[in-house]
Write a protein that holds these residues in place. Structure first.
Motif, short mmCIF file in Angstrom:
data_model
loop_
_atom_site.label_atom_id
_atom_site.label_comp_id
_atom_site.label_asym_id
_atom_site.label_seq_id
_atom_site.Cartn_x
_atom_site.Cartn_y
_atom_site.Cartn_z
N ILE A 185 0.86 -1.18 0.00
CA ILE A 185 0.00 0.00 0.00
C ILE A 185 0.89 1.23 0.00
N SER A 186 0.66 2.14 -0.94
CA SER A 186 1.35 3.43 -0.93
C SER A 186 0.42 4.41 -0.25
N PHE A 187 0.78 4.85 0.94
CA PHE A 187 -0.11 5.76 1.66
C PHE A 187 -0.03 7.20 1.17
N PHE A 188 1.12 7.55 0.56
CA PHE A 188 1.31 8.93 0.09
C PHE A 188 1.77 8.95 -1.36
N LYS A 189 1.26 9.93 -2.10
CA LYS A 189 1.74 10.15 -3.46
C LYS A 189 2.03 11.65 -3.56
N GLU A 190 3.26 11.98 -3.82
CA GLU A 190 3.72 13.38 -3.90
C GLU A 190 3.24 14.16 -2.67
N GLY A 191 3.40 13.56 -1.51
CA GLY A 191 3.09 14.25 -0.25
C GLY A 191 1.62 14.26 0.14
N LEU A 192 0.76 13.75 -0.77
CA LEU A 192 -0.67 13.74 -0.46
C LEU A 192 -1.16 12.34 -0.18
N ARG A 193 -2.26 12.24 0.55
CA ARG A 193 -2.80 10.93 0.94
C ARG A 193 -3.59 10.28 -0.20
N LEU A 194 -4.04 9.06 0.02
CA LEU A 194 -4.74 8.29 -1.03
C LEU A 194 -5.94 9.07 -1.60
N ASP A 195 -6.61 9.87 -0.75
CA ASP A 195 -7.77 10.64 -1.24
C ASP A 195 -7.42 12.10 -1.52
N GLY A 196 -6.11 12.39 -1.61
CA GLY A 196 -5.67 13.73 -2.00
C GLY A 196 -5.54 14.72 -0.86
N ARG A 197 -5.78 14.26 0.37
CA ARG A 197 -5.68 15.19 1.51
C ARG A 197 -4.25 15.39 1.96
N ARG A 198 -3.99 16.53 2.59
CA ARG A 198 -2.72 16.72 3.29
C ARG A 198 -2.83 15.99 4.63
N ALA A 199 -1.69 15.82 5.30
CA ALA A 199 -1.70 15.07 6.56
C ALA A 199 -2.60 15.72 7.62
N ASP A 200 -2.74 17.06 7.57
CA ASP A 200 -3.47 17.74 8.65
C ASP A 200 -4.91 18.11 8.26
N GLU A 201 -5.44 17.45 7.23
CA GLU A 201 -6.80 17.78 6.80
C GLU A 201 -7.78 16.68 7.19
N PHE A 202 -9.00 17.07 7.61
CA PHE A 202 -10.01 16.04 7.79
C PHE A 202 -10.87 15.94 6.54
N ARG A 203 -11.67 14.86 6.47
CA ARG A 203 -12.45 14.62 5.26
C ARG A 203 -13.62 15.60 5.18
N PRO A 204 -14.21 15.77 3.99
CA PRO A 204 -15.36 16.67 3.89
C PRO A 204 -16.43 16.29 4.91
N LEU A 205 -16.96 17.31 5.58
CA LEU A 205 -17.94 17.07 6.65
C LEU A 205 -19.24 17.77 6.31
N LYS A 206 -20.33 17.00 6.33
CA LYS A 206 -21.65 17.58 6.04
C LYS A 206 -22.54 17.29 7.23
N ILE A 207 -23.21 18.31 7.75
CA ILE A 207 -24.08 18.10 8.91
C ILE A 207 -25.47 18.66 8.59
N GLU A 208 -26.48 17.84 8.78
CA GLU A 208 -27.86 18.27 8.56
C GLU A 208 -28.64 18.07 9.86
N VAL A 209 -29.33 19.11 10.31
CA VAL A 209 -30.02 19.06 11.61
C VAL A 209 -31.52 18.82 11.41
N GLY A 210 -32.10 18.00 12.34
CA GLY A 210 -33.56 17.83 12.34
C GLY A 210 -34.07 17.06 11.14
N VAL A 211 -33.54 15.86 10.95
CA VAL A 211 -33.90 15.08 9.76
C VAL A 211 -35.01 14.03 10.04
N LEU A 212 -35.33 13.82 11.32
CA LEU A 212 -36.33 12.80 11.66
C LEU A 212 -37.51 13.45 12.37
#
Ligand code: CDP
Length: 255
Positions: free
Chosen positions: A11-38
């Motif tokens: 497994i190559s965890f980094f490619k040109e300094g970026l992670r498998l999904d293109g993130r930098r080491a200090d980034e979290f994944r896209p976060l979506k929050i929706e309130v009051g769905v039920l």
């Protein structure tokens, strides 16, 4: 950098300094929050954190069943973490297991310190978290959703709780590991905390040196602070929207 994974593949965890999904080491994944769905829950929230999709539903404060569980001076908090059998690659056997008992316990303990349980003696606040799609970090996604759902239910709380993990892959400390990094990495450290820095969850799988632990804490704390801002905005957005809907109704009533 290449690592040998547990299943023997490379497994190559980094490619040109970026992670498998293109993130930098200090980034979290896209976060979506929706309130009051039920509609039937007192408070609810849907969260997407990268490939994780979770829904949280809060009921209460309400009467405790079975009654022998009730506490004379405070509300009890119950938290049920459940992973749908279709949420993972290999079908998960439905129903509770050791892992879900552990995750339910630590998640409840992450939230309980901020809830004013003494306001509601002899009652229960039930939190249900359903994982619809899992991609590592489901406990943190669940806690983030549950915290917003508790606020949406109007449960009095000292503050919000935000959760995020840091991990170690290919000797690098990274924020919010995804599945490949979690499964084949060297360490995973989920935390939960209040916006003022009170840690309510700290777990660790794997090994970190003292310096690595400090770096992981720094990253995870920064991650939680950023997540808190997104939680806050999602709640404000919902109540702004309700406010404008109410204004339209009031206007119609005046006319
Ligand atoms: O999800 P979280 O990181 O909080 O907990 P974990 O026990 O470290 O699980 C990591 C990931 O492994 C999960 O998010 C799932 O993607 C995966 N997993 C799985 O595929 N099948 C299971 N029965 C349990 C977990």
């Amino acid at each position: 950098m290449k690592m040998i994974a547990m299943d023997g593949s490379n497994i190559s965890f980094f490619k040109e300094g970026l992670r498998l999904d293109g993130r930098r080491a200090d980034e979290f994944r896209p976060l979506k929050i929706e309130v009051g769905v039920l509609a039937r829950a007192d408070g609810s929230c849907y969260v997407e954190m990268g490939g994780n999709k979770v829904i949280a539903a809060v009921y209460g404060p309400r009467e405790v069943h079975p009654r022998h569980l009730q506490e004379a001076t405070r509300a009890i908090v119950r938290y049920r973490y459940n992973m749908a059998s279709f949420s993972v690659e290999e079908r998960k056997r439905p129903g509770p297991d050791r892992r879900s008992y552990e995750l339910s316990k630590v998640s409840r303990e992450a939230l309980e310190p901020v809830i004013f349980t003494s306001y509601y003696p002899r009652s229960v606040i039930d939190v249900f978290v359903e994982v619809l799609q899992a991609d590592a970090g489901t406990r943190t996604a669940g806690i983030n959703a549950a915290s917003v759902a508790l606020a949406d239910a109007g449960i009095p709380m000292k503050s919000m709780i935000s959760a995020c993990a840091a991990g170690k892959v290919a000797d690098t400390i990274v924020l919010d590991p995804m599945k490949e990094e979690d499964n084949f990495g060297q360490a995973d450290m989920p935390i939960a905390m209040t916006p003022t820095g009170q840690i309510t969850l700290l777990q660790m799988d794997g090994h970190l040196t003292k310096d690595e632990f400090q770096r992981a804490m720094e990253l995870a704390i920064k991650g939680c602070r950023d997540i808190y801002e997104i939680q806050r905005k999602s709640l404000i957005e919902k109540y702004n929207q309700l406010g404008s809907e109410l204004a339209v109704v009031q206007e119609a009533e005046v006319l």
